[in-house]
Write a protein that holds these residues in place. Structure first.
Motif, PDB file in Angstrom:
ATOM      1  N   THR A   1      -7.389   5.989   3.764  1.00 25.16           N
ATOM      2  CA  THR A   1      -6.261   5.078   3.585  1.00 25.16           C
ATOM      3  C   THR A   1      -6.689   3.879   2.749  1.00 25.16           C
ATOM      4  OG1 THR A   1      -6.800   3.898   5.613  1.00 25.16           O
ATOM      5  CG2 THR A   1      -5.270   5.753   5.775  1.00 25.16           C
TER       6      THR A   1
ATOM      7  N   ARG B   1      -1.131   4.615  -3.898  1.00 25.06           N
ATOM      8  CA  ARG B   1      -1.714   5.905  -3.544  1.00 25.06           C
ATOM      9  C   ARG B   1      -0.823   7.022  -4.086  1.00 25.06           C
ATOM     10  NH1 ARG B   1      -5.934   5.575  -1.037  1.00 25.06           N
ATOM     11  NH2 ARG B   1      -5.981   7.845  -0.909  1.00 25.06           N
TER      12      ARG B   1
ATOM     13  N   TYR C   1       2.567   5.748   5.536  1.00 26.62           N
ATOM     14  CA  TYR C   1       2.167   4.428   5.042  1.00 26.62           C
ATOM     15  C   TYR C   1       3.291   3.409   5.187  1.00 26.62           C
ATOM     16  CZ  TYR C   1      -1.908   6.718   2.998  1.00 26.62           C
ATOM     17  OH  TYR C   1      -3.070   7.429   2.811  1.00 26.62           O
TER      18      TYR C   1
ATOM     19  N   PRO D   1       1.303   1.262  -0.142  1.00 25.09           N
ATOM     20  CA  PRO D   1       1.417   1.207   1.318  1.00 25.09           C
ATOM     21  C   PRO D   1       2.043  -0.093   1.807  1.00 25.09           C
ATOM     22  CG  PRO D   1      -0.728   2.060   0.681  1.00 25.09           C
ATOM     23  CD  PRO D   1      -0.066   1.581  -0.586  1.00 25.09           C
TER      24      PRO D   1
ATOM     25  N   SER E   1      -1.186  -2.308   6.316  1.00 27.57           N
ATOM     26  CA  SER E   1      -2.558  -2.592   5.900  1.00 27.57           C
ATOM     27  C   SER E   1      -3.584  -1.788   6.666  1.00 27.57           C
ATOM     28  CB  SER E   1      -2.856  -4.092   6.076  1.00 27.57           C
ATOM     29  OG  SER E   1      -2.673  -4.465   7.436  1.00 27.57           O
TER      30      SER E   1
ATOM     31  N   PRO F   1      -3.956   1.587   9.929  1.00 25.08           N
ATOM     32  CA  PRO F   1      -3.269   2.495  10.847  1.00 25.08           C
ATOM     33  C   PRO F   1      -3.068   1.841  12.207  1.00 25.08           C
ATOM     34  CG  PRO F   1      -5.556   3.158  10.548  1.00 25.08           C
ATOM     35  CD  PRO F   1      -5.296   2.079   9.557  1.00 25.08           C
TER      36      PRO F   1
END
Length: 413
Positions: free
Chosen positions: A10, A15, A103, A288, A291, A293
């Motif tokens: 991540t 991404r 995300y 995302p 910031s 998970p």
């Protein structure tokens, strides 16, 4: 069914995720021997992050339904035999919609099978609208489906080719002259008049109609009915409408959430059904919104003592924890969330070092000492989902304290 790659890290930068969508009316047939072409496993340039697989008419017989009550269906089992060695795990629902949060963005995946026959076009359009109206996720604090950032909609939609006769359609297919057939495709016609349907996009139909074939051949229907070929199997997508920039509304950086179609093809090599499968490969590019998970598992801080392994993890400040949350230990290559080799309820045997860092003890006495790589998954009871996955690791060697004859404690491995 959705299979998600566990390998990609991540981050906060923009991404790009690759998504491979499969739709196939398998007409109650058993799985074929080889899925490499369907899943593009022979393409060295592709490294998929997610497989989305929607099947129709799977095991529709009563004997198969009774069998499925006791055993996993053979199609799901077969797909995961192929995909689990690639570090993908399965998510499978009995309904028509799977909602994912990627995300921080909401993604809905809809697999449908609409009414058949040429004369049922109005019913197909009615069902299309009804499916959208019914997708309300009450009690889960999830927005209306039309407010989701992306809708992937696919399946055996059963739209047919109007007006033209069988001979003209077959000759057009033989000569790969599809342009006139597109003009009479019921779905293409409906998109011109239905405001909501118009918001869904589709790739160009550059492949032959996918229905109806004689089984075990590439010949269109030679039975007495001699059904007219049609593009019944389709993949659509819809991006959420964004507010227009104005004097007081800043324009969002582009692209912050975009979907581009890489390929949209049928697979003639498969002939077990009277339908040919269709796949769409997409690139999803996003920035995302989160910031970190919800749960971060820390395999680098693992250590073992006697029959226990200490697992450390941190949680986001707004994570809705529950004493019924649990952490599972898996071997890499897992096929399903229930394939754990050990697990622990986070409410039991827990030590909190701070508001954000926790440790739990997991019993590993029954785990053989092998060189297999493992990973940890955190399952949230409130969210009914996996919210944290660790990087692959090897279980560290176990040790215990043994007192020697001189009374000095020695560390044993």
């Amino acid at each position: 069914m959705a299979a998600v790659n566990l390998r990609k890290p991540t981050g906060l930068k923009v991404r790009k995720l690759s998504i491979h969508v499969v739709t196939w009316n398998v007409a109650s047939a058993a799985p074929p021997l080889d899925l490499n072409d369907l899943l593009q496993l022979n393409n060295q340039d592709l490294n998929m992050d997610m497989y989305v697989i929607g099947l129709q008419e799977m095991n529709s017989g009563i004997i198969n339904r009774l069998s499925d009550a006791a055993f996993e269906d053979p199609w799901s089992s077969f797909f995961m035999d192929v995909l689990s060695p690639l570090n993908l795990i399965k998510g499978n629902k009995g309904g028509v919609n799977i909602c994912l949060k990627v995300y921080g963005y909401y993604v809905s995946i809809i697999n449908c099978h609409l009414p058949p026959h040429m004369s049922k076009n109005d019913q197909r359009l009615e069902h299309f609208d009804r499916i959208l109206e019914m997708q309300n996720f009450e009690g889960h604090d999830i927005p209306n489906i039309l407010d989701h950032d992306l809708i992937l909609w696919f399946g055996d939609m059963n739209f047919r080719i109007e007006d033209f006769g069988l001979h003209f359609v077959r000759e057009s297919i033989k000569n790969q002259c599809y342009i006139h057939l597109w003009e009479k495709d019921q779905l293409s016609i409906a998109k011109k008049h239905d405001p909501l349907l118009r918001e869904f996009q589709e790739g160009p139909l550059l492949f032959p109609p996918t229905y109806k074939f004689d089984r075990n051949s590439n010949d269109y229907d030679t039975s007495e009915k001699r059904r007219k070929p049609a593009w019944t199997d389709r993949i659509l997508w819809r991006l959420k409408r964004q507010s227009q920039a104005g004097p007081h509304i800043p324009r969002l950086p582009a692209p912050y959430f975009s979907l581009s179609l890489r390929s949209y093809v049928s697979h003639m090599v498969y002939s077990i059904s009277d339908h040919k499968p269709v796949t769409g490969t997409f690139d999803l590019e996003l920035k995302p919104l989160v910031s970190a998970p919800l749960i971060t598992l820390m395999p680098e801080s693992l250590w073992t003592m006697e029959n226990n392994m200490v697992v450390s993890y941190s949680s986001a400040p707004d994570f809705p924890s529950s004493p019924w949350d649990w952490i599972g230990l898996y071997k890499v290559g897992m096929r399903h969330i229930n394939d754990y080799v050990s697990y622990v309820w986070v409410g039991d045997n827990q030590i909190s070092f701070s508001d954000n860092l926790n440790q739990v003890y997991m019993d590993i006495s029954a785990i053989p000492k092998t060189a297999d790589q493992c990973l940890l998954c955190y399952f949230s009871n409130n969210l009914h989902s996996v919210v944290g996955i660790s990087k692959p690791f090897q279980i560290p060697p176990r040790f215990f304290l043994r007192e020697d004859p001189l009374g000095e404690a020695q560390l044993q491995f």
